[in-house]
Design an enzyme around this catalytic site. Structure first.
Site, mmCIF file in Angstrom:
data_model
loop_
_atom_site.group_PDB
_atom_site.id
_atom_site.type_symbol
_atom_site.label_atom_id
_atom_site.label_comp_id
_atom_site.label_asym_id
_atom_site.label_seq_id
_atom_site.Cartn_x
_atom_site.Cartn_y
_atom_site.Cartn_z
ATOM 1 C CB THR A 133 27.828 70.809 20.267
ATOM 2 O OG1 THR A 133 27.109 70.099 21.298
ATOM 3 C CG2 THR A 133 28.933 71.644 20.889
ATOM 4 C CG ASP B 203 20.876 74.709 24.895
ATOM 5 O OD1 ASP B 203 20.898 75.273 23.779
ATOM 6 O OD2 ASP B 203 21.906 74.279 25.456
ATOM 7 C CB CYS C 20 21.993 72.321 22.401
ATOM 8 S SG CYS C 20 23.125 70.969 22.087
#
Ligand code: RB5
Length: 147
Positions: free
Chosen positions: A67, A8, A65
């Site tokens: 995390t 992302d 992403c």
């Protein structure tokens, strides 16, 4: 080996660097996006990479992403995917050796770039050990098949 990669916005810069790193090592890397730091939704990219690996189009996958958690949760909803979030190389090696993970995930807000490269290296260079681990991995697939 053909790899699928995706992220992302939070993982975009790390994904780009890891993609370059893997290409320099001779891997063929198919990039499923995202393509900028503009805010986007991690499930889209987790699913795309998950489907690429589950269909056999790519052998293994890498997801990033903030995390590593959200994007791996999404990938794990695709049948046949075992995506493991790892923050260091030992877990990444064991994710392949014991769990036959087919996607490695990590967080750009959690690990540094050198650690991320170590995680990817440990994952890609390890092999599933089978034996007693095979039965347990098959039990995970059974859960999936029971719906
Ligand atoms: C995006 O802000 C963040 O929530 C996402 O990258 C990820 O960490 C979700 O698990």
């Amino acid at each position: 080996m053909k790899l699928a990669i995706g992220s992302d916005h939070a993982g975009y810069e790390m994904k780009e660097e890891i993609k370059k790193y893997l290409e320099e090592k001779g891997y063929e890397v198919k990039d499923y996006g995202t393509n900028s730091t503009e805010s986007c939704d991690y499930p889209e990219f987790g699913e795309k990479v998950g489907r690429a690996v589950a269909s056999g189009e790519c052998e293994e996958g890498v997801l990033v992403c903030g995390t590593g958690i959200g994007i791996s949760l999404a990938a794990n909803k695709v049948k046949g995917i075992r995506a493991a979030v790892c923050s260091e190389p030992v877990s990444a090696r064991l994710a392949k050796q014991h769990n036959n993970a087919n996607i490695i995930a990590f967080g750009a807000r959690i690990v540094g770039m050198e650690e991320a490269k170590g995680i990817v290296d440990a994952f890609l260079s390890a092999e599933f050990l089978g034996g007693r681990h095979e039965k347990r991995v098959n039990m995970i697939s059974d859960i999936e098949n029971r719906g």
